[in-house]
Scaffold this active site. Structure first.
Site, short mmCIF file in Angstrom:
data_model
loop_
_atom_site.label_atom_id
_atom_site.label_comp_id
_atom_site.label_asym_id
_atom_site.label_seq_id
_atom_site.Cartn_x
_atom_site.Cartn_y
_atom_site.Cartn_z
N ASP A 167 -0.62 2.43 -9.59
CA ASP A 167 -0.09 1.94 -7.70
C ASP A 167 1.30 1.73 -7.37
O ASP A 167 1.41 0.22 -6.82
CB ASP A 167 -0.99 0.86 -7.59
CG ASP A 167 -2.45 0.89 -7.79
OD1 ASP A 167 -2.95 1.41 -7.52
OD2 ASP A 167 -3.10 -0.12 -9.03
N HIS A 221 -4.21 6.08 -2.82
CA HIS A 221 -3.17 5.74 -2.35
C HIS A 221 -2.60 6.29 -0.70
O HIS A 221 -3.58 6.47 -0.01
CB HIS A 221 -1.47 6.31 -3.17
CG HIS A 221 -1.80 8.11 -2.59
ND1 HIS A 221 -1.66 8.79 -3.71
CD2 HIS A 221 -0.92 8.86 -1.42
CE1 HIS A 221 -1.65 10.19 -3.40
NE2 HIS A 221 -1.59 10.21 -2.01
#
EC number: 6.3.4.4
Length: 424
Positions: free
Chosen positions: A13, A41
């Protein structure tokens, strides 16, 4: 072939999608090396937001060909669903620019069912997986009983192997909330659609051996690597430089850059050690300002200060030639910013660049912090390095020094595609 590899340096992340998207504009080929639809993402392109999971984000570039490589595990329903979603949002022709290695493994609905059962058996020591079946799929791969993507096209082989997997898991767990006939019927339809996407990876890559710009998009991050991460609280694939080279048969001499993506603070999803995690107002503020929720799971991410021990360890394994520091703007409103620079182990030993292999030991380390002054001004959307506040530049340059002089070449200053500073 000139290869650039983008890798996560923390627990995932970090914002790898944006730099990948940016570099893909000049790339001929973009490849995913490992992982599956557990990765996630978001890329903001124009006025549209695209969520990527199994597909390479090079698909946003209309001139970039994309490959899902041999080290990945492919959930076929998610592949088609994600591809359709991208095309519905205006990425015309995406289905003509995506291919899958015939050596990638198939992540089945059966694997998702087993994933939940395995997590339940672990109780309080559960890994905190995404529940997508990634671990069981890689386990079947390592045990030499998995199904490869290329085998989907052979109906008899696929059915034999799927029935064998079903029988094996029923012998282990008893009755399952799973219908093998339904999955076989689904793949009867997928078989008609998959043929144009499946390629012999080596022959496919040989066509691009003279390409000056090949991009490899890492999934997850180094601290989730099966060998080098916080085992057993890791994913089931090799997420670092070595994994990318193995999965895509890369010539080491062709690698021109290895880009480590570092979030300006640290986050983690799921269970496992997280030394710099903040159980206080600072952690809550990082979470809310950074909008830290997982793209794949929607789970609230755990938040803490930047941990340079993790970054040094990651650098030593992945050998970054440049860094992309992301989400700098999230720190805009902090009076002071802490950075973890060392661990004090339970036996009193101090370490600056190694991570204990034992997760139980890592849970007990004390973090030594330095405190840097905040900048208390808006960096959102800043495009030039010299326009950043003095203390923001000092923070970036401190990180560079602490990581052995590896340059921070890109700095993320917001969610939009062009909210990025590129330093010469």
């Amino acid at each position: 072939m000139g290869v650039s590899i983008v890798l996560g340096s923390q627990w995932g992340d970090e914002g790898k999608g944006k730099i990948t998207d940016m570099l893909a504009q000049q790339a001929t080929l973009c490849c995913r090396a490992a992982g599956g639809h557990n990765a996630g993402h978001t890329i903001v392109h124009g006025n549209k937001t695209y969520d990527f999971h199994i597909l390479p984000s090079g698909l946003i570039s209309p001139s970039c060909i994309n490959l899902i490589g041999a080290g990945t595990v492919v959930h076929v329903p998610s592949f088609f669903k994600e591809l359709a979603s991208l095309e519905e949002k205006g990425l015309e022709g995406a289905s003509k620019r995506i291919f899958i290695s015939d050596r990638a493994h198939v992540c089945l609905q059966l694997h998702s069912v087993v994933d939940g059962l395995e997590e339940a058996k672990l109780g309080g020591r559960k890994v905190g997986t995404t529940g997508k079946g990634i671990g069981p799929c890689y386990s079947d791969k390592a045990s030499r009983r998995g199904i490869r993507v290329g085998e989907i096209l052979d109906e008899a082989v696929f059915e034999r192997k799927l029935r064998s997997l079903d029988a094996g898991y029923r012998a282990r767990f008893g009755d399952l909330e799973y219908n093998v006939e339904e999955e076989l019927a689904q793949f009867k339809e997928y078989r008609k659609l998959l043929g144009p996407y499946i390629v012999d990876q080596l022959a496919f890559l040989q066509k691009y051996k003279d390409s000056p710009n090949t991009l490899v998009e890492g999934a997850n991050a180094l601290m989730l690597d099966l060998d080098h991460g916080t085992y057993p609280y890791v994913t089931s694939s090799s997420t670092g430089l070595g994994g990318a080279m193995q999965a895509l048969s890369l010539n080491p001499t062709s690698i021109k850059s290895v880009i480590g993506v570092v979030k300006a603070y640290t986050t983690r999803v799921g269970s496992g050690p997280f030394p710099s995690e903040q159980f206080n107002a600072d952690g809550d503020k990082l979470q809310s300002v950074g909008r830290e929720f997982g793209v794949t799971t929607g789970r609230r991410r755990r938040c803490g200060w930047l941990d340079l021990v993790v970054c040094r360890y990651s650098q030593a394994i992945n050998h970054y030639t440049a860094l992309n520091l992301t989400k700098l703007d999230v720190l805009d409103d902090f009076d002071e910013i802490k950075v973890g620079v060392a661990y004090i182990l339970p036996d009193g030993t101090r370490t600056e660049n190694t991570i204990p292999a034992d997760a139980e030991v890592l849970e007990k380390v004390k973090v030594e912090y330095v405190t840097l002054p905040g900048w208390k001004s808006n960096t959102m959307g800043v495009k030039k390095y010299e326009d950043l506040p003095d203390n923001a530049r000092a923070y970036i340059e401190y990180i560079e020094r602490e990581l052995g002089g590896v340059p921070v070449k890109w700095i993320g200053t917001g969610p939009a595609r062009d909210d990025m500073i590129a330093r010469e």
